[in-house]
Design a protein around this motif. Structure first.
Motif, PDB file in Angstrom:
ATOM      1  N   LEU A   1       1.149   4.844   0.223  1.00 55.72           N
ATOM      2  CA  LEU A   1       1.981   3.382   0.492  1.00 55.72           C
ATOM      3  C   LEU A   1       2.958   3.284  -0.275  1.00 55.72           C
ATOM      4  CD1 LEU A   1      -0.681   0.845   1.699  1.00 55.72           C
ATOM      5  CD2 LEU A   1       0.641   2.270   3.082  1.00 55.72           C
TER       6      LEU A   1
ATOM      7  N   PHE B   1       5.941   2.752   2.094  1.00 55.78           N
ATOM      8  CA  PHE B   1       6.453   1.275   2.306  1.00 55.78           C
ATOM      9  C   PHE B   1       7.141   0.594   1.068  1.00 55.78           C
ATOM     10  CE2 PHE B   1       3.137   2.078   5.516  1.00 55.78           C
ATOM     11  CZ  PHE B   1       3.765   1.210   6.806  1.00 55.78           C
TER      12      PHE B   1
ATOM     13  N   LEU C   1      -8.807  -0.482   7.659  1.00 52.19           N
ATOM     14  CA  LEU C   1      -7.668  -1.217   8.033  1.00 52.19           C
ATOM     15  C   LEU C   1      -7.721  -2.246   6.845  1.00 52.19           C
ATOM     16  CD1 LEU C   1      -5.273  -2.441   9.768  1.00 52.19           C
ATOM     17  CD2 LEU C   1      -6.719  -3.677  11.148  1.00 52.19           C
TER      18      LEU C   1
ATOM     19  N   LEU D   1      -4.679  -3.159   4.216  1.00 52.46           N
ATOM     20  CA  LEU D   1      -3.957  -4.324   4.142  1.00 52.46           C
ATOM     21  C   LEU D   1      -4.080  -4.691   2.632  1.00 52.46           C
ATOM     22  CD1 LEU D   1      -5.028  -6.066   7.318  1.00 52.46           C
ATOM     23  CD2 LEU D   1      -2.691  -5.099   6.625  1.00 52.46           C
TER      24      LEU D   1
ATOM     25  N   MET E   1      -1.487  -2.647   0.715  1.00 55.23           N
ATOM     26  CA  MET E   1      -0.393  -3.104   1.137  1.00 55.23           C
ATOM     27  C   MET E   1       0.019  -4.538   0.378  1.00 55.23           C
ATOM     28  SD  MET E   1       2.273  -2.396   2.944  1.00 55.23           S
ATOM     29  CE  MET E   1       1.921  -1.616   4.591  1.00 55.23           C
TER      30      MET E   1
ATOM     31  N   THR F   1       7.677  -0.289   9.266  1.00 56.78           N
ATOM     32  CA  THR F   1       7.335  -1.520   8.201  1.00 56.78           C
ATOM     33  C   THR F   1       7.561  -2.771   8.742  1.00 56.78           C
ATOM     34  OG1 THR F   1       8.694  -0.135   6.593  1.00 56.78           O
ATOM     35  CG2 THR F   1       8.444  -2.458   6.093  1.00 56.78           C
TER      36      THR F   1
ATOM     37  N   MET G   1       3.925  -3.335  10.219  1.00 53.23           N
ATOM     38  CA  MET G   1       2.766  -3.514   9.115  1.00 53.23           C
ATOM     39  C   MET G   1       3.047  -4.825   8.477  1.00 53.23           C
ATOM     40  SD  MET G   1       0.670  -1.426   9.201  1.00 53.23           S
ATOM     41  CE  MET G   1      -0.306  -1.751   7.529  1.00 53.23           C
TER      42      MET G   1
ATOM     43  N   LEU H   1       0.309  -7.704   8.214  1.00 53.07           N
ATOM     44  CA  LEU H   1      -0.088  -8.278   6.900  1.00 53.07           C
ATOM     45  C   LEU H   1       0.178  -9.736   6.707  1.00 53.07           C
ATOM     46  CD1 LEU H   1      -0.956  -7.721   3.680  1.00 53.07           C
ATOM     47  CD2 LEU H   1       1.483  -7.295   3.423  1.00 53.07           C
TER      48      LEU H   1
END
Length: 471
Positions: free
Chosen positions: A51, A55, A222, A226, A229, A448, A451, A455
């Motif tokens: 990530l 990201f 998942l 998250l 992230m 992005t 996501m 998020l």
């Protein structure tokens, strides 16, 4: 008076160390190890690294490039590019304003523990109730908060090159040296519990770096994704105007490609070392059950670990909290600098005057946050199912609500309004090659935003509300 800010970093090293100092904060130390321990050890590390390279790189590149190309702070940068998107600058400005209300409070807690270990009272810090008794007292937390805030304001007062950059060049190498030293020491630890079970630091390292796939389902994966992230926001200082502000100080001859890669390396390396420093030590003396989240890890669990180390524990505890103070201070400086730099242009005044004004305003705001543990204590239910008092509420609004929302809007703005090529031009200045250009364009336009939406819905508790409505 010329209100345009001409301050700048002296070069690439000054920018990288200052930006890395902003990124390396308390979140790396009390949140990253906990998430790694909770989310499958090495599995979390692999996901987080991927990530960061995708990201994280996308969000960090966007902020820094916008800052350097516009030579404006977050408050004005978006409006300079497109007047219809000026509102995004004001939204971004809100994040450091909210974080500043409580970050110096946490810095004050760290300062208190430095004094505790300096005065050979580490055993007191390990007692049950010590931390609670401190934060609920009416005077002591405010005193230590003011001491930490004064140090922050002084460095910002001195300016970009003579204050922030000079401090970062001294502190960041020392910070890394201390983290590496404590991490290596953690690996040498050994403890035999009451049942005769021997636990070692190397076993704790295995818990940290070996992927644990037990109980991993699609839903659980998942959740881990998250978690990783959300940690990016804590780690990279994106979507809060800081990197836009720091980007505006970067000279045009600096190779952003190389500098951004170095920031990624520094931040991710320190986060990894923080886990290597904490997880083996907690595992040796407390097992996997000793890993708590947030303040409980740093101010409750770790002092017990240091006390269990014997004579060496007092010294290790002192070095640890000095190291945390460095990390907290570099982050708080970047937050305050963003506010000062924006307000200098907004109110057409000098850095020195605005540093004093901002310092006084947030001294008052932080004092109110301190009182949230005594005179102003309350418990407020949040949409994500948790309860909060004043500090938690400010953290929730800034980190769980505003930052994912701002990231989503920024991706839409860059990806679909001005186009990724706008960023490409800045990254390829002076003939440098933007090696991750295609990946950046794909990430900023398609991956992005999706996501960030997920998020935002998850961290803001929207999913919890929906589940409650439909049973």
């Amino acid at each position: 008076m010329d209100t345009k800010k001409k301050s700048s970093f002296s070069g690439s090293i000054g920018f990288v160390l200052s930006a890395a100092g902003s990124a390396v904060g308390v979140g790396n130390i009390w949140r990253f190890p906990y998430l790694a321990a909770k989310d499958g050890g090495g599995l979390f590390l692999i996901i987080y690294l991927l990530l960061v390279l995708t990201f994280g790189f996308t969000l960090l590149t966007t902020d820094v490039a916008i800052g350097r190309k516009t030579k404006q702070n977050a408050l004005k940068a978006f409006g300079v590019i497109n007047r219809k998107w000026k509102f995004l600058g004001y939204l971004t400005f809100l994040v450091p304003a909210l974080i500043m209300t409580y970050y110096s409070v946490i810095g004050g807690w760290v300062t208190k523990y430095i004094v505790t270990y300096l005065t050979a009272r580490g055993a007191d810090a390990a007692r049950d109730g010590y931390f609670t008794a401190f934060i609920t007292s009416k005077v002591s937390p405010i005193f230590f908060m003011l001491a930490f805030l004064a140090a922050t304001a002084f460095i910002v007062y001195r300016g970009v090159e003579k204050g922030i950059e000079k401090f970062s060049k001294i502190i960041m190498p020392g910070l890394i040296f201390m983290i590496v030293g404590i991490a290596l020491f953690s690996l040498t630890l050994k403890y035999t519990d009451a049942d005769g079970v021997i636990r070692t630091g190397l076993q704790g390292l295995g818990v940290y770096i070996i992927p644990n796939l037990d109980g991993i389902t699609g839903k659980r994966f998942l959740e881990i994704l998250l978690d990783a992230m959300s940690q990016l926001f804590f780690s990279l200082s994106v979507s809060m105007g800081i990197m836009i502000t720091y980007g505006s100080y970067v000279k045009k001859d600096v190779d952003l490609n190389r500098s951004l890669s170095q920031i990624e390396f520094f931040d991710t390396g320190v986060a990894f070392l923080a886990g290597m420093m904490i997880i083996p030590a907690v595992f040796v003396f407390s097992g996997t059950e000793g890993m708590a989240s947030g303040p409980s890890l740093m101010f409750v669990s770790l002092p017990k670990v240091f006390d269990a180390m014997g004579r060496a524990g007092s010294l290790i505890g002192l070095v640890f909290f000095i190291m945390v103070a460095f990390a907290a201070l570099t982050s708080c400086i970047s937050i305050m600098e963003t506010l000062v730099a924006n307000c200098m242009e907004l109110f057409h005044t000098s850095r020195q005057k605005m540093s004093l004004i901002i310092g006084l305003i947030f001294a008052g705001a932080a004092a109110v946050i301190c009182m949230g543990y005594n005179l102003l204590y309350f418990e407020l239910p949040l949409p994500n199912g948790q309860t909060a008092q004043l500090l938690d509420l400010m953290d929730y609004i800034s980190n769980s609500f505003l930052m994912p929302f701002i990231s989503l809007l920024t991706c839409i703005f860059v990806g679909w309004v001005i186009g990724p090529s706008w960023i490409d031009e800045e990254m390829e200045l002076n003939g440098t090659v933007f090696k991750r250009k295609k990946m950046y364009a794909f990430m900023i336009r398609y991956v992005t935003p999706v996501m960030m939406t997920v998020l935002f819905l998850q961290s803001a508790g929207i999913f919890t509300v929906i589940r409650g409505l439909f049973g």
